[in-house]
Motif scaffolding. Structure first.
Motif, short mmCIF file in Angstrom:
data_model
loop_
_atom_site.label_atom_id
_atom_site.label_comp_id
_atom_site.label_asym_id
_atom_site.label_seq_id
_atom_site.Cartn_x
_atom_site.Cartn_y
_atom_site.Cartn_z
N VAL A 335 0.97 -1.22 0.31
CA VAL A 335 0.03 0.14 -0.10
C VAL A 335 1.36 1.86 0.12
CG1 VAL A 335 -1.33 1.44 1.38
CG2 VAL A 335 -1.90 -0.92 1.01
N LYS A 339 -0.63 4.17 -4.22
CA LYS A 339 -1.29 4.33 -3.91
C LYS A 339 -2.96 4.29 -4.13
CE LYS A 339 -0.11 8.14 -1.25
NZ LYS A 339 0.01 10.21 -0.53
N ILE A 345 -4.89 -1.41 -1.70
CA ILE A 345 -5.30 -1.53 -0.08
C ILE A 345 -7.42 -2.68 0.21
CG2 ILE A 345 -7.18 0.45 0.23
CD1 ILE A 345 -5.96 2.52 -1.90
N TYR A 348 -5.15 -4.55 2.13
CA TYR A 348 -4.81 -4.52 3.85
C TYR A 348 -6.27 -4.29 5.25
CZ TYR A 348 -3.24 -0.98 7.69
OH TYR A 348 -3.42 0.23 8.49
N PHE A 366 -3.68 3.31 8.89
CA PHE A 366 -3.30 3.48 7.72
C PHE A 366 -2.97 5.13 7.02
CE2 PHE A 366 -6.12 4.30 3.51
CZ PHE A 366 -5.67 3.40 2.98
N TYR A 370 -0.59 5.45 4.56
CA TYR A 370 -1.67 5.82 3.05
C TYR A 370 -2.00 7.27 2.92
CZ TYR A 370 -4.64 5.66 -1.22
OH TYR A 370 -5.58 5.94 -2.06
N LEU A 381 -10.62 5.25 -2.31
CA LEU A 381 -10.79 4.39 -0.88
C LEU A 381 -12.45 4.69 -0.48
CD1 LEU A 381 -9.72 3.88 1.92
CD2 LEU A 381 -9.03 6.53 2.28
#
Length: 625
Positions: A335, A339, A345, A348, A366, A370, A381
């Motif tokens: 991650v 990005k 992601i 994760y 996070f 990130y 996201l």
């Protein structure tokens, strides 16, 4: 004194991209030459905004002929060749590149793929004018730099091109499959050299005729031993074999290729993926680690194979081996390195949920990993968390005061465990999509709410019998002499996993009580979800119950062995793994036994298993060390 450079292009219907291409290079060349092969859009109008050197050329199914038409108008010292869907990277300095005054130069081409990845290769795009260099081949045209009677000097330029022609949408638009095949067939018939045979194989691979592709790759192989295409040829050959379910043949080729080209990251990554596909976990781990040590390097470079993609794959391998802490370390690196890597992601958040890390810690951690600097990153996201139905979604919506669709707001509220509020949102919603039917059904289970259940039925394809079964389970009533359909099993498997994620253990137990009405595959699937979230003892109890009536079921025996190994019930693990090896003498069974004997520090049995692997699985590499 500076040398002069001409940009030479051939175009057809490129109004969508041409302006971007020309803007990127107009201040870095002395002449722009554009040869049009039959545009019907505004390509010619755009071209004439940048240059008077615009010419028409009748298309004769020959790219080299069109290229040669373009370069004949150049009056400069050097020629730069680009396609309309390419653009010169900012910061490129063509004058620096040609300062060594070589005959031709390799430039890097970054091919931008969908999902934000890119593949980088090198190609001859910058060369001296009036040195006898010209293009050959109807398709996959290239300069005559390998002529036997003349030696041209060459070097590597630092300039680079970005190419957007390989995104999913672009590939659909261009319909290359139909165009390439007849052109390549003619070229191979007239000139069956290594490059043409290789490109013929790639063309057949492109149209998914893998047996024909393999024939041409094999024909190209003996002619390619001193050429830069060799690693790519072997990877393409391997890929075709995998598509035909001939993975062991593919691995044999890639193992040999890795010996010849040990520093080609893409090749080593392909090798690691094959190990993973065949269950050779120890070799897969070691080879992905080799990719990380190499970084992104080689003749052809796929972005991330020497970085975040290998970290992601290692996270997957360790997750499958119930080594969550190691999985977590690698997914953090994946991650952090990319990005835009949506799958990473998602993995994760899956791993931190499995590890039962508190949501506030997840949010804080996070935020450090990130660091969002663009709106697009926040949008990505939110999209990922919505698809995952992750409990932390609502935190991000509130933190950034994001206004979203009603369905996203309802999902975020529900998985934030604000169940009554979520119920009101669903009931008041004017338009509910079918994708939310299972969300409403889950809430009906949690609240034991028949109103929500009835609402969900409009978005689920249930029979009357299936509807009755689900209503009975929601009310925790008795079901007699019935068996789950595969559709009900799929729905309940998702509900069970979401209940574990939401830590609604009482409702989870109620649903679990009905599991015996499902198939053994359904029960094993449910148990794997229980294992996934760390309830190992519960899993063992359920597995033992199934084992009593299914003593030779390979999946049950494997899971029992894995759980006993994980919990250090090593005598029991040995019992189950021995039985597994007897019933299923595949490589994965041997690797499990070896790991057990390592844990027991049983050198004698380690040696016996290792020798058996050498004999039965010659493609395994770690046993040779």
């Amino acid at each position: 004194m500076s040398k002069t450079i001409a940009l030479c292009m051939i175009v057809k219907n490129e109004e969508q991209f041409l302006r971007r291409c020309l803007d990127s290079v107009k201040n870095k060349v002395n002449q722009i030459i554009i040869v049009d092969t039959g545009s019907t859009d505004n390509t010619l109008g755009i071209a004439k905004e940048y240059t008077n050197d615009v010419y028409s050329f009748k298309w004769i199914d020959d790219f080299s002929a069109a290229r040669n038409e373009s370069i004949k108008y150049a009056t400069t010292d050097y020629i730069l060749v680009m396609d309309a869907d390419e653009y010169l990277e900012e910061g490129s300095n063509l004058q620096d590149d040609i300062s060594t005054e070589k005959d031709w130069y390799f430039l890097k081409i970054h091919n931008i793929l969908s999902q934000g990845r890119k593949i980088t290769h090198i190609a001859v795009r910058l060369f001296a004018n009036n040195k006898g260099l010209f293009f050959q081949n109807r398709l996959h045209e290239h300069l005559n730099i390998l002529v036997e009677d003349k030696v041209f000097t060459n070097d590597f330029g630092n300039s680079a091109l970005q190419h957007t022609g390989y995104t999913d949408d672009m590939m659909e638009d261009r319909d290359k499959k139909k165009r390439n095949l007849p052109l390549m067939l003619r070229e191979v018939q007239e000139n069956p050299n290594a490059y043409n045979l290789f490109n013929m194989g790639r063309t057949y691979k492109w149209v998914e005729e893998y047996e024909k592709a393999i024939h041409y790759f094999q024909s190209a192989y003996p002619l390619s031993k001193n050429l830069t295409i060799m690693p790519d040829l072997l990877m393409n050959l391997s890929s075709c074999l995998v598509s035909l379910k001939r993975e062991h043949e593919a691995l044999k080729i890639i193992n040999d290729a890795a010996t010849l080209f040990p520093n080609e990251t893409d090749l080593r990554h392909t090798q690691a993926l094959l190990f993973l596909e065949l269950g050779y976990f120890r070799d897969a781990i070691k080879t992905f680690e080799t990719c990380l040590s190499l970084g992104d390097q080689g003749i052809t470079i796929t972005e991330g194979n020497g970085g975040y993609m290998s970290h992601f794959r290692l996270a997957e391998v360790y997750e499958k081996s119930y080594r969550i802490s190691e999985s977590y370390e690698h997914i953090i690196d994946a991650v952090r390195d990319s990005k835009s890597f949506a799958v990473g992601i998602s993995k994760y958040f899956q791993i931190v949920t499995m590890a039962n890390i508190p949501l506030e810690d997840v949010y804080q951690n996070f935020s450090q990993i990130y660091k969002m600097s663009k709106v697009e990153e926040l949008q990505l996201l939110i999209e990922i968390l919505y698809i995952m139905r992750h409990p932390i979604l609502n935190r991000y919506l509130n933190e950034y005061e994001i206004k979203v669709e009603a369905k996203i707001s309802a999902v975020a509220t529900q998985y934030d465990k604000q169940y009554e509020k979520a119920k009101l949102l669903w009931i008041k919603m004017v338009e509910i999509t079918h994708e939310n039917g299972e969300d409403i059904l889950l809430l009906a289970f949690i609240l034991k709410d028949l109103e929500l259940f009835e609402l969900s039925l409009s978005y689920l394809n249930l029979s009357m019998r299936e509807t009755k079964m689900l209503r009975t389970i929601i009310l925790n009533e008795e079901l007699r002499n019935l068996k789950f359909s595969s559709y009900i099993e799929n729905i309940l498997a998702k509900i069970i996993e979401n209940l574990l994620v939401l830590q609604e253990y009482e409702v989870f137990q109620c649903v679990l009580n009905y599991a015996e009405l499902g198939s053994i595959n359904f029960n094993c699937s449910v148990i794997e979800k229980i294992i996934k979230y760390g309830f190992y003892e519960v899993a063992i109890d359920l597995l033992i119950k199934i084992f009593k009536t299914n003593a030779n079921n390979i999946k049950v025996i494997q899971l029992l062995g894995d759980m006993c190994y994980k919990l250090n019930y090593l005598e029991d693990a040995q019992l189950f793994y021995s039985k597994l090896l007897e019933l299923c003498p595949e490589y994965s069974s041997y690797e499990r036994c070896y790991m057990l004997f390592e844990k027991l520090d049983d050198k004698e049995n380690q040696y016996i298993i290792k020798e058996s692997i050498k004999e039965s699985f010659p493609l395994c590499l770690w046993v040779l060390e």
